[in-house]
Write a protein that holds these residues in place. Sequence first.
Motif, PDB file in Angstrom:
ATOM      1  N   TYR A 421       1.689  23.340   2.054  1.00  0.00           N
ATOM      2  CA  TYR A 421       2.530  24.533   2.134  1.00  0.00           C
ATOM      3  C   TYR A 421       3.233  24.808   0.798  1.00  0.00           C
ATOM      4  CZ  TYR A 421       5.951  27.905   3.837  1.00  0.00           C
ATOM      5  OH  TYR A 421       6.699  29.037   4.021  1.00  0.00           O
ATOM      6  N   THR A 456       2.587  31.108   5.695  1.00  0.00           N
ATOM      7  CA  THR A 456       3.823  31.217   6.480  1.00  0.00           C
ATOM      8  C   THR A 456       3.520  31.552   7.935  1.00  0.00           C
ATOM      9  OG1 THR A 456       5.040  31.928   4.513  1.00  0.00           O
ATOM     10  CG2 THR A 456       6.043  32.412   6.634  1.00  0.00           C
ATOM     11  N   THR A 460       4.832  29.225  10.891  1.00  0.00           N
ATOM     12  CA  THR A 460       5.815  29.767  11.842  1.00  0.00           C
ATOM     13  C   THR A 460       5.236  29.878  13.250  1.00  0.00           C
ATOM     14  OG1 THR A 460       5.182  32.003  11.161  1.00  0.00           O
ATOM     15  CG2 THR A 460       7.110  31.041  10.107  1.00  0.00           C
TER      16      THR A 460
END
Length: 508
Positions: A421, A456, A460
């Motif tokens: 990430y 993302t 998420t």
Amino acid sequence: MEEATSNGRFKEFITRYGHFFWIAGLTFLFITVCSTCSFLYPNNEWVDSNIYFTVGKALLRGKVLYRDIFDHKGPFIYWAHSLAYLISHRNFIGVYLLELALAFVLIYAEYRILLLYVEKKHALICLPLVAFASYATYALFYGDSAEEFVLPFMAVSLLHILQLSRGGKLGLVKYGAAGAFTAYTFWIKYTLCGFYFGWALLVLIFELKDKNYKRLLAGVGVFFAAFAVVSLPVFVYFGVNGAFAELWEVYFYDNLFVYTTGTEGDIVGIFKKIFTPLWLFIRSIFYGLTFYIFIIPGFVYFATSKEYCRREKAVIFALFGAMNFFIYAGGRGGAYYGLTVNIFSFTGAVALFKVRFAQKARDRLLKRFCLTAGVCAFVLTGLSVAVNPIRYRIFAPVSSRVQYKFARIIDEHPSGNIINYGVLDLGIHTATDTVPDCKYFFKPNIALPEIMQTQTEWVTEGKAHYVVCLAPLPEEISDKYELLAEEKQRSDSKVETYYLYGLKEFIK
């Protein structure tokens, strides 16, 4: 009588083939010491190497390059790593074997170049110097760069054009080899093709001046035929997979108009366009100091010596200029960008054996040729370790590296997809022998907004089962994940903190 005959045959064998064993020995010594892909090191932690390896492995498992899995180098570098993966799954020993083969070709080509200028014994003694200059350099970085994969073939093409400049002929086989090498380089990293652009232009000038019109016409045809044959697998692959649009978008458009500028549509000022490449070139001298120590005095010697014709000098200086112009014109540059320049280190070795003030010392050394060559190889191998910035990793246990610590943790839980990430490939996919499900499994150094948007979204929404990063996850994301491990590890001159998160719903 039989013993004398046997000794005679052995001496004849060594005289004829001994240089191959010498080159093989030097190849083994310098690649083993200088590349972190070798068995002396626990693993190669360079992010680029891990990207190549992860993508190469993914292609073997059915992913389509650029469409299903993203990076922006050419397909040949990933196919090479697919081959390496077939040899070893969780480390870079397969890459190390490829490096050995490539280094053998490079050092042999440099040996043949040296023979154009010095005697055989001189050339053999020079080879440890050339090997040291080529591989004991920060420009090699960790080993396994795209530049390392094209370097030997540039040396072969340099040999061919130097032979032409010295009155030899460039036969159709050599034209074909140049075409094949150009295509191979083009489909790895086309900014490295500046060398072949200069090569082709010089050959055109030489052949036209010598009025070799028929040979030139036939040679051009063979050159492009060889280029087409080597390029054919690329067109077949992307054609069969219906991914020509992705090939164009990623490998050409993004690299030309996004990667080189930093942001899409950004217009760089003329001042920056001129001085950024110049600064990058100057900086590359420091990264490649071991070979520039040979190149700079070698260039001075060739430029001032009356022993060499204008064509030879044109070849050396024009190819050096063309190579560097294409490499840095885009305004990007890393430590490894200038690695291919080391093919010109032979100039310094030639100067060493040609200048008068070194003649007495040289003649004394040659009286004990075998001892001198052996000591030279031994000392330079030791010096390679001394100048290696990551020598602290030699003989370090695999279990001590964060990649394999994280791999053991992941192996204790259900297997799932992993995302790096906001960072480049940290090597967890290599250590776990897994293939990413997310197209953007890492954040490359290219300003495409969809990369972080996709990452993302995966985090998420809990699509990523494991997240690896170099900073804690944001609070709005971290509530879905449990911190499984936090480890500090030295990377070059700094210490990084690695974080491993697991999706709570997945690991419970």
